[in-house]
Scaffold this active site. Structure first.
Site, short mmCIF file in Angstrom:
data_model
loop_
_atom_site.label_atom_id
_atom_site.label_comp_id
_atom_site.label_asym_id
_atom_site.label_seq_id
_atom_site.Cartn_x
_atom_site.Cartn_y
_atom_site.Cartn_z
CE LYS A 79 13.29 -8.70 18.15
NZ LYS A 79 12.53 -9.44 17.11
CB SER A 160 15.20 -9.77 14.13
OG SER A 160 13.89 -9.86 14.65
CB SER A 184 12.08 -12.36 14.03
OG SER A 184 12.84 -11.82 12.99
N1 GLN Z 1 14.42 -12.62 8.68
C1 GLN Z 1 13.23 -11.96 8.27
C2 GLN Z 1 13.55 -10.58 7.77
O1 GLN Z 1 14.66 -10.25 7.75
C3 GLN Z 1 12.21 -11.93 9.37
C4 GLN Z 1 12.44 -10.88 10.34
C5 GLN Z 1 11.40 -10.82 11.39
O2 GLN Z 1 10.58 -11.74 11.52
N2 GLN Z 1 11.39 -9.72 12.12
O3 GLN Z 1 12.68 -9.84 7.39
#
Ligand code: GLN
Length: 494
Positions: A79, A160, A184
């Site tokens: 990532k 994400s 995410s």
């Molecule tokens: N979808 C969540 C957010 O937008 C979680 C993102 C994440 O876990 N990095 O904050």
């Protein structure tokens, strides 16, 4: 001959070790798949030479009879939130475009030390903020999955870690790193029919990972099987003096201790997770999961997590508050983008750089975070959210008096078409309703694929464990995996 790119972490490692094929052959096969899949936009940069070099070393080590690492000969995706020595690291933001770290993150270094190689840096939501990958500066990833109605709507791979999930589902890599602040790893895993685990907060070092919300951020593995996740997590985890919140505990041998016999275990079903707006098919898959865990010998008990409905609002205060503080460092002075209009002073440079460098969702979070931390509103928002966070943790403490592991859906719906929620942040945030409670409490949680919905799209089930009990989560995940028999793969259109 088996198709090498259909193999997972364990099969590749063991095949290389036994001489069934070479690590170089494996790296070449995945490099070719990556090169042919630019339509998915899963990678921001590809690093075929890194993968090949690591593979050569794995083959040479084997030839020399040296002991093989946990990930020997396995090429993975990284990532693009992990700093990688000499390889551009952007967090999918314009503000870091061209930034080439002079150091390696602890987690990526551990993976290289275990014998893995890197196929490339995977696309993600900008600064890991998002649930669909649409906030990336480099364009969204497209899910390899399509609905079975003959329509060609491009679907969200989740976020994400959407580059990670799409690449694994599309056989561009057998496994990838993810990070999970509020879901995410789990939500993109659920959307793409793969597995992923967020370990207990502190298991994996945060050193060298671009910070979003430091009290929540955790790295974890994503792969197509529970066992592959266990192997990779073992390679990633461990105490690191460079991260003050790192757990100073030995890393258990999760992968070799896997055991899907759940006799004597209690599985909790949280009443409050039966929420309005949850898809009927998701509720049905939850019932399947309950039956599977009973079949594995577990006793199923109803539990209550009374503060669940406050988790999402609390998360969307705590996470932006920490983000606004963490992202203050991007000022155009030391690294990354600098926008210096003619005749501008220092303040103008900060403003111009940040205006040009951050995407809209990142700006939204910085504004919300700055607001909830401001003198007049700190107690009303931030302090209140932190109190709620404590109550949520206590809910789980009480629940784990009654059960060993919790079973819940990962997401309220299956994947949705790109563009559907992009103009409605609240609808987007609702994706996280089942994943943020475990994040706020710092608990290990995993998503395992459990079937396809009527549109032919994958669904995931979530297992949440008590602190440090990754083994319990993985074992219950394995019991589900064995019974769900999920073998579906997206049909290749890219
Ligand atoms: N979808 C969540 C957010 O937008 C979680 C993102 C994440 O876990 N990095 O904050």
């Amino acid at each position: 001959m088996t198709n090498l790119t259909d193999l997972g972490v364990k099969a590749i490692r063991d095949g290389v070790a036994s001489g069934a094929f070479s690590a170089v052959e494996v790296a070449e096969a995945f490099n070719a798949n990556v090169a042919a899949a630019s339509a998915l936009n899963a990678f921001i940069v590809t690093t075929p030479d890194h993968a090949l070099e690591a593979a050569k070393q794995a083959d040479e080590a084997r030839a020399a009879g040296k002991p093989a690492g946990l990930m020997a000969g396995v090429p993975i995706g990284m990532k693009d939130l992990f700093a990688t020595l000499g390889v551009q690291t952007t967090a999918a933001s314009h503000i870091l475009e061209g930034f080439t770290p002079q150091y390696e993150s602890t987690v990526s270094q551990k993976l290289w030390d275990a014998g893995a190689g890197m196929l490339g840096k995977l696309n993600l939501d900008q600064f890991a903020m998002g649930s669909s990958n649409e906030t990336s500066y480099f364009g969204n990833v497209i899910s390899p999955w399509r609905r079975n109605d003959g329509g060609n709507a491009a679907l969200a791979p989740g976020g994400s870690s959407g580059g990670s999930s799409a690449a694994i589902a599309a056989r561009l890599c057998p496994a990838a790193t993810g990070t999970d602040t509020g879901g995410s790893i789990r939500q993109p895993a659920a959307f793409t029919g793969i597995a992923g685990i967020k370990p207990t907060y502190g298991r994996c070092s945060r050193w060298g990972i671009v910070a979003f919300a430091s009290s929540l951020d955790q790295a974890g593995p994503m792969a197509r099987s529970v066992e592959d996740c266990a192997i990779m997590l073992e390679a990633m985890a461990g105490f690191d003096p460079k991260d003050s919140t790192s757990l100073d505990m030995p890393v258990p041998a999760w992968s070799t201790s896997l055991n899907a016999d759940l006799r004597g275990k209690k599985v909790g079903i949280p009443r409050e997770y039966r929420m309005d707006g949850t898809d009927e098919e998701i509720l049905k898959s939850w019932d399947h999961g309950i039956a599977w865990l009973k079949d594995a010998g577990a006793e199923v008990v109803e539990i209550s997590l009374p503060h669940t409905k406050y988790a999402l609002p609390a998360y969307y205060i705590v996470a932006p508050a920490e983000a606004s503080s963490n992202l203050a460092r991007y000022d155009g002075v030391r690294y990354g983008l600098r926008d210096l209009p003619d005749g501008a002073g220092l303040q103008d440079m900060y403003a111009a750089t940040r205006a040009a460098g951050f995407g809209d969702e990142v700006k939204r979070r910085i504004l919300i975070g700055t607001y909830v931390l401001s003198a007049g509103f700190y107690d009303a928002y931030y302090t209140q959210a932190m109190k709620v966070r404590t109550l949520i943790r206590r809910d789980f403490d009480a629940a784990f008096e009654k059960c060993d592991v919790i079973l819940a859906p990962t997401t309220p719906t299956a994947s949705f078409p790109l563009g559907d929620k992009v103009d409605d942040p609240l609808a987007m945030y609702l994706n996280d309703v089942f994943s943020v409670p475990a994040s706020l409490a710092g608990l290990p949680a995993m998503s395992v694929p459990c079937g396809l919905n009527k549109d032919g799209l994958p669904l995931g089930l979530q297992l949440i464990g008590n602190v440090f009990d990754e083994q319990g989560v993985l074992n219950a995940g394995l019991a589900i995996e064995q019974r769900a028999g999920f073998t579906a793969a997206p049909e290749r259109w890219w």
